[in-house]
Design a protein around this motif. Structure first.
Motif, PDB file in Angstrom:
ATOM      1  N   ARG A 167      61.096  15.834  36.421  1.00  0.00           N
ATOM      2  CA  ARG A 167      59.926  16.165  35.348  1.00  0.00           C
ATOM      3  C   ARG A 167      58.756  17.263  36.227  1.00  0.00           C
ATOM      4  O   ARG A 167      58.614  18.175  35.527  1.00  0.00           O
ATOM      5  CB  ARG A 167      59.206  15.126  34.691  1.00  0.00           C
ATOM      6  N   LEU A 168      58.565  16.720  37.548  1.00  0.00           N
ATOM      7  CA  LEU A 168      57.664  17.778  38.444  1.00  0.00           C
ATOM      8  C   LEU A 168      58.462  19.049  38.694  1.00  0.00           C
ATOM      9  O   LEU A 168      57.839  20.046  38.529  1.00  0.00           O
ATOM     10  CB  LEU A 168      57.526  17.013  39.621  1.00  0.00           C
ATOM     11  N   SER A 169      59.684  18.921  38.964  1.00  0.00           N
ATOM     12  CA  SER A 169      60.462  20.354  39.178  1.00  0.00           C
ATOM     13  C   SER A 169      60.496  21.247  37.661  1.00  0.00           C
ATOM     14  O   SER A 169      60.330  22.510  37.988  1.00  0.00           O
ATOM     15  CB  SER A 169      61.632  19.979  39.634  1.00  0.00           C
ATOM     16  N   ARG A 170      60.542  20.637  36.652  1.00  0.00           N
ATOM     17  CA  ARG A 170      60.741  21.344  35.565  1.00  0.00           C
ATOM     18  C   ARG A 170      59.235  21.793  34.979  1.00  0.00           C
ATOM     19  O   ARG A 170      59.194  22.922  34.771  1.00  0.00           O
ATOM     20  CB  ARG A 170      61.324  20.723  34.528  1.00  0.00           C
ATOM     21  N   ALA A 171      58.210  21.008  35.285  1.00  0.00           N
ATOM     22  CA  ALA A 171      56.895  21.607  34.938  1.00  0.00           C
ATOM     23  C   ALA A 171      56.510  22.670  35.791  1.00  0.00           C
ATOM     24  O   ALA A 171      55.854  23.774  35.534  1.00  0.00           O
ATOM     25  CB  ALA A 171      55.932  20.446  34.995  1.00  0.00           C
ATOM     26  N   ALA A 195      62.949  27.758  31.376  1.00  0.00           N
ATOM     27  CA  ALA A 195      63.605  26.539  32.063  1.00  0.00           C
ATOM     28  C   ALA A 195      64.446  25.764  31.176  1.00  0.00           C
ATOM     29  O   ALA A 195      64.952  24.606  31.740  1.00  0.00           O
ATOM     30  CB  ALA A 195      62.496  25.712  32.138  1.00  0.00           C
ATOM     31  N   GLY A 196      65.125  26.462  30.235  1.00  0.00           N
ATOM     32  CA  GLY A 196      66.127  25.915  29.632  1.00  0.00           C
ATOM     33  C   GLY A 196      65.670  24.565  28.640  1.00  0.00           C
ATOM     34  O   GLY A 196      66.510  23.789  28.461  1.00  0.00           O
ATOM     35  N   LEU A 197      64.471  24.709  28.406  1.00  0.00           N
ATOM     36  CA  LEU A 197      63.897  23.642  27.656  1.00  0.00           C
ATOM     37  C   LEU A 197      63.369  23.940  25.955  1.00  0.00           C
ATOM     38  O   LEU A 197      63.160  25.065  25.977  1.00  0.00           O
ATOM     39  CB  LEU A 197      62.599  23.221  28.340  1.00  0.00           C
ATOM     40  N   HIS A 198      63.514  23.007  25.157  1.00  0.00           N
ATOM     41  CA  HIS A 198      62.869  23.020  23.740  1.00  0.00           C
ATOM     42  C   HIS A 198      61.380  23.161  23.977  1.00  0.00           C
ATOM     43  O   HIS A 198      60.840  22.860  24.804  1.00  0.00           O
ATOM     44  CB  HIS A 198      63.476  22.120  23.059  1.00  0.00           C
ATOM     45  N   VAL A 199      60.900  24.258  23.256  1.00  0.00           N
ATOM     46  CA  VAL A 199      59.559  24.609  23.432  1.00  0.00           C
ATOM     47  C   VAL A 199      58.647  23.263  22.900  1.00  0.00           C
ATOM     48  O   VAL A 199      57.864  23.071  23.718  1.00  0.00           O
ATOM     49  CB  VAL A 199      59.137  25.667  22.276  1.00  0.00           C
ATOM     50  N   ASN A 200      58.985  22.423  22.214  1.00  0.00           N
ATOM     51  CA  ASN A 200      58.157  21.340  22.100  1.00  0.00           C
ATOM     52  C   ASN A 200      58.174  20.294  23.191  1.00  0.00           C
ATOM     53  O   ASN A 200      56.998  19.946  23.496  1.00  0.00           O
ATOM     54  CB  ASN A 200      58.800  20.404  20.546  1.00  0.00           C
TER      55      ASN A 200
END
Length: 274
Positions: A167-171, A195-200
């Motif tokens: 989570r730290l790395s993604r943030a 980051a390949g994440l859903h916006v929510n």
């Protein structure tokens, strides 16, 4: 730091330590790491975001390099030590939440240095140069302890749960992308997609780790960029508004007035320390 070593781009340093005579930087730059500056002698002045920051000999300052900063003046006898620390390492320390959040909002934390700080930075430089895993692990533990002492100057009863490494790395990835592209047309969906994440999920994750929304973070960078241009150029307000990422001058005036309580031109005249 000498201008020749720090071009005005988004630099990436990792865990890095430097000692020497600072030189005036020709332009502001940004990087994703936390920066710890120890002024050993003399005096230096930074333009950090939209504020002038002067460090005297014996001061230790911590700030997040994600915000544009530029060393604008250095006394002839100035010597300093600089350390950069990756954002994920800083977050993993789990320092008090208000302290973390203030640094990540773009505030500079400055205190009188401890007598042993110069020795620590010399040791950390040797550890970084050696690139030995065990020595780097020890250096990180020592740095965490030093930052905890720094945080004591800004005490708070609140504690902070440390997110997982993933989570730290993604943030941190979201923060780097948002800061690097803040002055461009940018949506939350664009940042999340980087980051390949859903916006929510990206919005929830960012707020959980940094204590503010992605939108507020982008706005801080746009305002910091505009403040820097107002202080260092005579360019028209409309031009500055558009270059800083605001879609219109009315949006810029509204955001600037809310944050700084004065108009951009009044800020240029020095009527606030926003």
């Amino acid at each position: 730091m000498p201008a020749a070593e720090l071009p005005p781009i988004w630099n990436g340093f990792g865990f890095w330590v430097w000692h020497g005579e600072p030189g005036v930087m020709l332009a502001a730059h940004q990087h994703g790491e936390l920066e710890l500056n120890l002024l050993l002698s003399g005096q230096v002045t930074y333009l950090f975001g939209g504020q002038m920051l002067t460090l005297d000999a014996g001061q230790l300052a911590l700030f997040w390099g994600s915000f544009p900063h530029r060393l604008t003046a250095a006394a002839p006898d100035s010597r300093m030590a600089v350390l950069t620390l990756p954002l994920t390492h800083f977050l993993r320390f789990g320092l008090p939440a208000p302290f973390n959040e203030s640094v990540l909002r773009g505030e500079v934390r400055s205190v009188a240095a401890d007598p042993g700080d110069e020795v620590l930075l010399q040791r950390w430089q040797a550890d970084a140069d050696a690139a030995d895993r065990e020595r780097l692990a020890i250096a990180e533990l020592e740095l965490e302890a030093r930052l905890r002492r720094l945080a004591l100057a800004h005490p708070s009863p609140r504690s902070q749960a440390v997110p997982s490494e993933r989570r730290l790395s993604r943030a941190a990835e979201l923060a780097r992308y948002a800061a690097a592209h803040a002055t461009e047309p940018l949506s939350l969906a664009d940042i999340a997609a980087s980051a390949g994440l859903h916006v929510n999920y990206a919005s929830t994750l960012f707020r959980a780790v940094f204590g503010l929304s992605l939108g507020a973070y982008v706005l801080q960078h746009r305002l910091a960029h505009a403040q820097r241009l107002l202080l260092t150029t005579r360019r028209p307000v409309l031009e500055i508004a558009l270059e800083s990422g605001f879609g219109s001058v009315s949006r810029f005036y509204a955001a600037f007035g809310k944050a700084c309580k004065v108009t951009p031109l009044a800020y240029r005249r020095g009527e606030t320390k926003c």
